[in-house]
Design an enzyme around this catalytic site. Structure first.
Site, PDB file in Angstrom:
ATOM      1  N   ASP A   1     -13.755  -0.804  -0.584  1.00 51.38           N
ATOM      2  CA  ASP A   1     -13.728  -1.991  -1.448  1.00 51.38           C
ATOM      3  C   ASP A   1     -14.707  -3.060  -0.981  1.00 51.38           C
ATOM      4  O   ASP A   1     -14.690  -4.191  -1.465  1.00 51.38           O
ATOM      5  CB  ASP A   1     -12.318  -2.555  -1.573  1.00 51.38           C
ATOM      6  CG  ASP A   1     -11.747  -3.072  -0.260  1.00 51.38           C
ATOM      7  OD1 ASP A   1     -12.175  -2.604   0.812  1.00 51.38           O
ATOM      8  OD2 ASP A   1     -10.857  -3.957  -0.300  1.00 51.38           O
TER       9      ASP A   1
ATOM     10  N   ASP B   1     -17.089  -0.130   3.292  1.00 53.89           N
ATOM     11  CA  ASP B   1     -15.875   0.664   3.100  1.00 53.89           C
ATOM     12  C   ASP B   1     -15.568   0.730   1.605  1.00 53.89           C
ATOM     13  O   ASP B   1     -16.368   0.295   0.772  1.00 53.89           O
ATOM     14  CB  ASP B   1     -14.712   0.106   3.916  1.00 53.89           C
ATOM     15  CG  ASP B   1     -14.158  -1.198   3.369  1.00 53.89           C
ATOM     16  OD1 ASP B   1     -14.905  -1.926   2.695  1.00 53.89           O
ATOM     17  OD2 ASP B   1     -12.972  -1.499   3.625  1.00 53.89           O
TER      18      ASP B   1
ATOM     19  N   HIS C   1     -14.625  -6.218   9.479  1.00 52.83           N
ATOM     20  CA  HIS C   1     -14.350  -7.420   8.684  1.00 52.83           C
ATOM     21  C   HIS C   1     -15.130  -8.570   9.318  1.00 52.83           C
ATOM     22  O   HIS C   1     -14.946  -8.871  10.497  1.00 52.83           O
ATOM     23  CB  HIS C   1     -12.861  -7.766   8.714  1.00 52.83           C
ATOM     24  CG  HIS C   1     -11.988  -6.876   7.894  1.00 52.83           C
ATOM     25  ND1 HIS C   1     -11.901  -6.977   6.527  1.00 52.83           N
ATOM     26  CD2 HIS C   1     -11.145  -5.883   8.253  1.00 52.83           C
ATOM     27  CE1 HIS C   1     -11.050  -6.070   6.070  1.00 52.83           C
ATOM     28  NE2 HIS C   1     -10.580  -5.398   7.094  1.00 52.83           N
TER      29      HIS C   1
ATOM     30  N   ARG D   1       0.834  -1.197   0.000  1.00 50.30           N
ATOM     31  CA  ARG D   1       0.000   0.000   0.000  1.00 50.30           C
ATOM     32  C   ARG D   1       0.867   1.244   0.000  1.00 50.30           C
ATOM     33  O   ARG D   1       1.938   1.265   0.617  1.00 50.30           O
ATOM     34  CB  ARG D   1      -0.871  -0.011   1.254  1.00 50.30           C
ATOM     35  CG  ARG D   1      -2.096   0.826   1.166  1.00 50.30           C
ATOM     36  CD  ARG D   1      -2.861   0.892   2.466  1.00 50.30           C
ATOM     37  NE  ARG D   1      -2.756  -0.278   3.323  1.00 50.30           N
ATOM     38  CZ  ARG D   1      -2.852  -0.206   4.642  1.00 50.30           C
ATOM     39  NH1 ARG D   1      -3.010   0.968   5.225  1.00 50.30           N
ATOM     40  NH2 ARG D   1      -2.793  -1.294   5.378  1.00 50.30           N
TER      41      ARG D   1
ATOM     42  N   LYS E   1      -4.075  -6.295  -2.516  1.00 51.49           N
ATOM     43  CA  LYS E   1      -4.370  -7.393  -1.602  1.00 51.49           C
ATOM     44  C   LYS E   1      -4.164  -8.693  -2.378  1.00 51.49           C
ATOM     45  O   LYS E   1      -4.665  -8.827  -3.506  1.00 51.49           O
ATOM     46  CB  LYS E   1      -5.800  -7.293  -1.063  1.00 51.49           C
ATOM     47  CG  LYS E   1      -6.013  -6.088  -0.155  1.00 51.49           C
ATOM     48  CD  LYS E   1      -7.440  -5.998   0.360  1.00 51.49           C
ATOM     49  CE  LYS E   1      -7.616  -4.800   1.296  1.00 51.49           C
ATOM     50  NZ  LYS E   1      -9.007  -4.654   1.779  1.00 51.49           N
TER      51      LYS E   1
ATOM     52  N   SER F   1      -8.735   0.272  -0.404  1.00 55.30           N
ATOM     53  CA  SER F   1      -9.609  -0.032   0.731  1.00 55.30           C
ATOM     54  C   SER F   1     -10.311   1.237   1.207  1.00 55.30           C
ATOM     55  O   SER F   1     -10.981   1.906   0.439  1.00 55.30           O
ATOM     56  CB  SER F   1      -8.805  -0.702   1.851  1.00 55.30           C
ATOM     57  OG  SER F   1      -9.631  -1.151   2.888  1.00 55.30           O
ATOM     58  N   HIS F   2     -10.134   1.595   2.494  1.00 56.39           N
ATOM     59  CA  HIS F   2     -10.835   2.755   3.055  1.00 56.39           C
ATOM     60  C   HIS F   2      -9.904   3.961   3.181  1.00 56.39           C
ATOM     61  O   HIS F   2     -10.260   4.949   3.822  1.00 56.39           O
ATOM     62  CB  HIS F   2     -11.383   2.409   4.443  1.00 56.39           C
ATOM     63  CG  HIS F   2     -10.320   2.052   5.428  1.00 56.39           C
ATOM     64  ND1 HIS F   2      -9.725   0.815   5.455  1.00 56.39           N
ATOM     65  CD2 HIS F   2      -9.720   2.778   6.406  1.00 56.39           C
ATOM     66  CE1 HIS F   2      -8.815   0.798   6.425  1.00 56.39           C
ATOM     67  NE2 HIS F   2      -8.795   1.978   7.006  1.00 56.39           N
TER      68      HIS F   2
ATOM     69  N   ARG G   1     -15.608  -4.686   4.227  1.00 64.72           N
ATOM     70  CA  ARG G   1     -16.009  -4.383   5.604  1.00 64.72           C
ATOM     71  C   ARG G   1     -17.433  -3.823   5.590  1.00 64.72           C
ATOM     72  O   ARG G   1     -17.859  -3.201   4.634  1.00 64.72           O
ATOM     73  CB  ARG G   1     -15.057  -3.377   6.246  1.00 64.72           C
ATOM     74  CG  ARG G   1     -13.646  -3.911   6.379  1.00 64.72           C
ATOM     75  CD  ARG G   1     -12.802  -3.060   7.303  1.00 64.72           C
ATOM     76  NE  ARG G   1     -12.606  -1.718   6.796  1.00 64.72           N
ATOM     77  CZ  ARG G   1     -12.758  -0.615   7.516  1.00 64.72           C
ATOM     78  NH1 ARG G   1     -13.146  -0.673   8.777  1.00 64.72           N
ATOM     79  NH2 ARG G   1     -12.531   0.569   6.993  1.00 64.72           N
TER      80      ARG G   1
END
Length: 469
Positions: free
Chosen positions: A244, A242, A329, A18, A116, A106-107, A247
């Protein structure tokens, strides 16, 4: 042509890769991930790699570079296109992939992005990510070859599988969904068409600038629009995702928030009816109420380390049908595949609520009451944060405290608990405390702050942060 590439050190995280696009993450990094991870897949005896990407503005170019690197390894690359991360995980299962990579931030803020990764159906994390960096720096890859690539649209198949486990009851629900401009957008709209009841979707359009609000459902301010819509429409519940959609966040019919551990209690009670005595896993940040309620429902509560890759690995080891984190999650191995999927968790929540005699708020209000701080994060140098935890743990052991060292230190007392752990992804320490009363919580916070002072760590501001839970 020989290949070598060095990643920015901060981009190789514990659970994923990331960084900030244009600063610590680039298309060269994406190509190197494809080239190096592709070599790992080949050396593992694999040939098929599934790739997907989220709705961020930088994701298409990063995905394109990633695919080029993988093709140079001679892999058969299957592109499932733009969508939520769990759709990529599902695609890896359905297409019998040897590896899978999702391009997603992601968030995180809009200028961040990442990757990921799974290998042979298992999380690729920790030492494996560090080794990927080492292999790339040494140019230790398979000889250049020529792979194949094809596009596969699995959205319809994925949605059909999502709704398969919805049984429901007599109640026809009214549900508000806040997509938050996440990459679930198109899939979510397909999903609600197949579910019974009335569905209102907010912020359905995929937009990597996230114009409505930041896509993190664990932050109460990001749920304000959803809460207002649930109340205005007199809905039975609201569900948020979130960036993606791996979550989930949930609010009840009154707009009250069900935090991650409370949501896990709701799901655990249902799962334990068909899996009596099963192990239910939650991370160290969860309320003691969760562990007690799982035991009361006939399950075996297991506290484990924070991190989606770590939780998934522990589920596989213990045969647990359900696990979750405070971060939202939720992992189902009951009827599902063991990976975290906000959309699937949402379907399972709807299934339970449709069978309930009372509103969802009655469940939340009946839970034992505690007073807790939120997760408080404060800066601590990466080279020092783990040493601080070691020193605090040593003092607590010497004092004879009731302490768990599964992930940092979680100190249990008759009146509550406090937690101090080092983040695996940032240069921060994380603290949380929970007591039965305000007075209990004040004592617990004082004990935590005392330990930080003994380690010469500037103390976080806990004032005004307590809330009922």
């Amino acid at each position: 042509m020989s290949f070598t590439h060095r990643f920015e050190a901060t981009s190789l995280r514990e659970y994923d890769i990331r960084g900030i696009v244009g600063k610590t993450l680039s298309t060269d990094d994406a190509f190197a991930i494809g080239r190096t991870f592709g070599s790992i897949v080949r050396r593992n005896g694999g040939k098929r790699l599934v790739v997907g990407y989220d709705g961020r503005l930088s994701s298409p170019l990063l995905e394109e570079a990633l695919v080029r690197g993988a093709l140079e390894c001679g892999l058969n690359v299957v592109r499932v296109g733009r969508g939520p991360t769990p759709m990529l995980y599902y695609g890896a299962v359905a297409l019998k992939a040897d590896g899978a990579i999702m391009v997603t931030g992601s968030h995180n803020p809009p200028d961040h992005n990442g990757f990921k990764i799974t290998l042979a159906g298992k999380p690729f994390f920790g030492a494996q990510i560090r080794e990927l960096g080492n292999l790339s720096a040494r140019g230790d890859v398979v000889p250049a070859g020529k792979g194949t690539v094809r596009d596969v649209d699995i959205r319809e198949e994925y949605v059909e599988r999502l709704v398969k486990d919805y049984i429901g009851g007599q109640r026809k629900l009214k549900v508000v969904w806040d997509n938050g401009n996440s990459s679930a957008g198109e899939v979510l709209e397909m999903l609600v068409e197949k579910l019974p009841g009335e569905h209102i979707v907010l912020n359905a359009k995929i937009d990597g600038t996230f114009p409505a609000h930041h896509p993190d459902p664990t932050v109460a301010s990001n749920l304000e629009q959803l809460i207002a819509s649930v109340r205005e429409n007199k809905a039975d519940l609201g569900i948020a995702f979130d960036g993606d959609a791996d979550r989930i966040g949930v609010v009840d019919n009154t707009g009250g928030i069900l935090w991650g551990d409370q949501l896990l209690i709701l799901l655990a009670r249902d799962v334990l009816r068909s899996h009596p005595g099963a192990t239910i896993i939650a991370d160290v940040k969860a309320s003691q109420v969760l562990f007690d309620e799982v035991a009361h429902a006939g399950g075996k509560p297991l506290m484990w380390r924070t991190g989606h890759s770590l939780i998934k690995s522990k589920m596989a080891e213990t045969g647990s049908p359900l696990a979750g984190e405070m971060s939202g999650h939720i992992f189902f191995a009951d009827k599902w595949y063991g990976f975290d999927d906000g959309l699937y968790a949402g379907v399972r929540v709807l299934d339970i609520v449709a069978r309930m005699d009372a509103p969802l708020s009655a469940f939340r209000e009946a839970l034992p009451k505690t007073i807790s701080t939120p997760e408080v994060r404060f800066e601590c140098d990466d080279r020092r944060k783990f040493k601080v935890i070691e020193d605090v743990a040593a003092r607590l052991r010497k004092e004879g405290a009731d302490v768990s060292e599964i992930d940092g230190v979680r100190v249990n007392t008759p009146n509550g608990w406090w937690l101090l752990r080092a983040s695996n992804t940032q240069a921060v320490l994380v603290a949380r405390a929970e007591g039965r009363t305000e007075a209990d919580l004040a004592c617990l916070k004082d004990a935590l702050i005392k330990q930080l002072e003994l380690s010469a760590v500037p103390c976080p501001d806990f004032s005004g942060n307590s809330s009922g839970h």
